[in-house]
Design a protein around this motif. Structure first.
Motif, PDB file in Angstrom:
ATOM      1  N   UNK A 109      28.378  39.716  33.292  1.00  0.00           N
ATOM      2  CA  UNK A 109      29.881  40.035  32.614  1.00  0.00           C
ATOM      3  C   UNK A 109      30.528  41.095  33.665  1.00  0.00           C
ATOM      4  N   UNK A 110      29.687  42.211  33.915  1.00  0.00           N
ATOM      5  CA  UNK A 110      30.533  42.999  34.761  1.00  0.00           C
ATOM      6  C   UNK A 110      30.858  42.535  36.064  1.00  0.00           C
ATOM      7  N   UNK A 111      30.192  41.627  36.904  1.00  0.00           N
ATOM      8  CA  UNK A 111      30.632  41.060  37.901  1.00  0.00           C
ATOM      9  C   UNK A 111      31.726  40.380  37.435  1.00  0.00           C
ATOM     10  N   UNK A 112      31.894  39.604  36.699  1.00  0.00           N
ATOM     11  CA  UNK A 112      33.146  38.659  36.371  1.00  0.00           C
ATOM     12  C   UNK A 112      34.427  39.736  35.921  1.00  0.00           C
ATOM     13  N   UNK A 113      34.016  40.725  35.305  1.00  0.00           N
ATOM     14  CA  UNK A 113      35.278  41.752  34.889  1.00  0.00           C
ATOM     15  C   UNK A 113      35.721  42.328  36.446  1.00  0.00           C
ATOM     16  N   UNK A 114      34.661  42.565  37.214  1.00  0.00           N
ATOM     17  CA  UNK A 114      35.295  43.162  38.662  1.00  0.00           C
ATOM     18  C   UNK A 114      36.051  42.182  39.643  1.00  0.00           C
ATOM     19  N   UNK A 115      35.482  40.730  39.446  1.00  0.00           N
ATOM     20  CA  UNK A 115      36.391  39.726  40.054  1.00  0.00           C
ATOM     21  C   UNK A 115      37.782  39.584  39.558  1.00  0.00           C
ATOM     22  N   UNK A 116      37.802  39.633  38.176  1.00  0.00           N
ATOM     23  CA  UNK A 116      39.119  39.423  37.524  1.00  0.00           C
ATOM     24  C   UNK A 116      40.098  40.427  37.627  1.00  0.00           C
ATOM     25  N   UNK A 117      39.650  41.879  37.667  1.00  0.00           N
ATOM     26  CA  UNK A 117      40.363  42.942  38.048  1.00  0.00           C
ATOM     27  C   UNK A 117      40.956  43.177  39.714  1.00  0.00           C
ATOM     28  N   UNK A 118      39.960  42.062  40.502  1.00  0.00           N
ATOM     29  CA  UNK A 118      40.486  42.368  41.788  1.00  0.00           C
ATOM     30  C   UNK A 118      41.559  41.706  42.094  1.00  0.00           C
ATOM     31  N   UNK A 119      42.117  40.649  41.145  1.00  0.00           N
ATOM     32  CA  UNK A 119      43.425  40.099  41.204  1.00  0.00           C
ATOM     33  C   UNK A 119      44.397  40.916  40.595  1.00  0.00           C
ATOM     34  N   UNK A 120      45.584  41.520  41.473  1.00  0.00           N
ATOM     35  CA  UNK A 120      46.546  42.260  41.047  1.00  0.00           C
ATOM     36  C   UNK A 120      47.379  41.753  39.708  1.00  0.00           C
ATOM     37  N   UNK A 121      47.410  40.568  39.444  1.00  0.00           N
ATOM     38  CA  UNK A 121      48.117  40.226  38.398  1.00  0.00           C
ATOM     39  C   UNK A 121      47.334  40.347  37.173  1.00  0.00           C
ATOM     40  N   UNK A 122      46.056  40.210  37.003  1.00  0.00           N
ATOM     41  CA  UNK A 122      45.055  40.429  36.041  1.00  0.00           C
ATOM     42  C   UNK A 122      44.415  41.726  35.756  1.00  0.00           C
ATOM     43  N   UNK A 123      44.682  42.747  36.825  1.00  0.00           N
ATOM     44  CA  UNK A 123      43.981  44.121  36.840  1.00  0.00           C
ATOM     45  C   UNK A 123      44.135  44.740  35.260  1.00  0.00           C
ATOM     46  N   UNK A 124      43.006  44.984  34.590  1.00  0.00           N
ATOM     47  CA  UNK A 124      43.253  45.741  33.349  1.00  0.00           C
ATOM     48  C   UNK A 124      44.026  45.200  32.352  1.00  0.00           C
ATOM     49  N   UNK A 125      44.041  43.671  32.411  1.00  0.00           N
ATOM     50  CA  UNK A 125      44.943  43.002  31.544  1.00  0.00           C
ATOM     51  C   UNK A 125      43.933  42.033  30.470  1.00  0.00           C
TER      52      UNK A 125
END
Length: 327
Positions: A109-125
């Motif tokens: 889950x932490x790896x998936x969260x990091x991958x999602x937040x690496x996309x500027x459109x998705x970061x912290x959303x």
């Protein structure tokens, strides 16, 4: 489960918990399958790729992630509170009932969260709770199980305490299992379908060894295998170093072999074999054993209903920047 079931490769799947005090469908109206369409359009693709990498790195990543999802939803609702780390040590994952949870689930889950937040459109959303729900689906699907649409729009909880954690025991009978799942707003059919999550993963000897040679419902050849695995006598291997697969037939594949094992007296846990031993649930076990498509359909529906338990809104939760800590 030990006082709950301590599952090594984690559940398989498997109160009344604090979640039972919540209305299971209180905020379900906010959940939609396209919740992030205009926020993080590539969310599912990102999570799918990340989970695939985690599964390639560890053979227990998939069952560990599925169990993490259940252990989260069954306590305070599906709010990723199980992932919170409190500096004083008073958090869910350090409860004795959660010591079954393996690091590989958290890492996935932490790896998936990091991958999602690496996309500027998705970061912290995107909430950790939604990423966990998607990662659980991918763990099932990429192991050969059903694909199903995941409802999204959960917010993350801010609280995690050990005293809230109450989970089913490995020795539960049908009545006890039903009482637990009823507290989550789930039916007996949901419970039996979710128990099929035990089609992959493994359990420590200490949680089933008491049955070996003592439970007449256990197949004699199976008992002999387990005796060789765990040592003779209920007191052997007290450190819990030994383990056995929950589904010895196809331990890494999500299929309906779990139910076929129950028909043969080869259910590892007492709470598993109880589903076939009790006439009230045997028909459903036999149905799933004979129809993988029926099991897959009911499992997907039960996971959707489980994913609605105790959902937080923006008013009662947040989008955690780091899944391990409230903002």
């Amino acid at each position: 489960m030990a006082a709950s079931l301590r599952i090594l490769a984690g559940l398989a799947f498997l109160a009344v918990t604090s979640a039972a005090l919540l209305s299971p469908f209180a905020v379900v109206g906010q959940l939609t399958t396209d919740y992030y369409a205009g926020i993080c359009p590539n969310l599912e693709t990102i999570v799918r790729s990340s989970v695939r990498q985690s599964m390639a790195a560890s053979p227990i990543a998939a069952p560990a992630t599925l169990r993490l999802f259940f252990h989260d939803c069954a306590v305070r609702g599906c709010d990723a509170s199980v992932m919170i780390v409190n500096s004083n040590g008073d958090d869910e994952w350090r409860s004795s009932d959660n010591q079954s949870l393996k690091p590989e689930g958290f890492t996935t889950v932490l790896n998936a969260k990091a991958a999602v937040d690496s996309d500027p459109r998705c970061r912290y959303k995107v909430s950790c709770a939604d990423i966990l729900a998607l990662a659980a689906r991918e763990s099932v699907y990429q192991s050969g199980g059903p694909y199903y649409q995941v409802e999204l729009g959960r917010h993350d909880g801010r609280v995690s305490t050990r005293d809230n954690v109450v989970l089913p025991h490995a020795s539960f009978n049908l009545h006890q299992l039903n009482a637990f799942f009823t507290g989550l707003g789930l039916s007996q059919t949901d419970m039996i379908a979710l128990s099929g999550g035990h089609t992959f993963g493994a359990a420590d000897c200490r949680f089933f060894q008491y049955r070996v040679g003592a439970d007449p419902s256990m197949d004699a050849a199976f008992a002999s295998e387990l005796r060789n695995t765990c040592g003779a006598g209920a007191g052997a291997n007290p450190s819990g170093g030994g383990f056995a697969f929950l589904d010895g037939a196809t331990p890494a594949t999500f299929d309906n072999a779990y139910y076929q094992n129950l028909q043969r007296g080869r259910g590892l846990l007492g709470s598993d074999q109880a589903l076939h031993a009790d006439q009230r649930s045997r028909g459903t076990v036999d149905y799933y054993a004979g129809s993988q498509s029926a099991f897959f359909s009911d499992f997907a529906a039960a996971m959707t209903r489980l994913g609605r338990v105790g959902v937080k809104s923006a008013a009662t939760g947040e989008i955690r920047r780091d899944c391990r800590f409230p903002n």
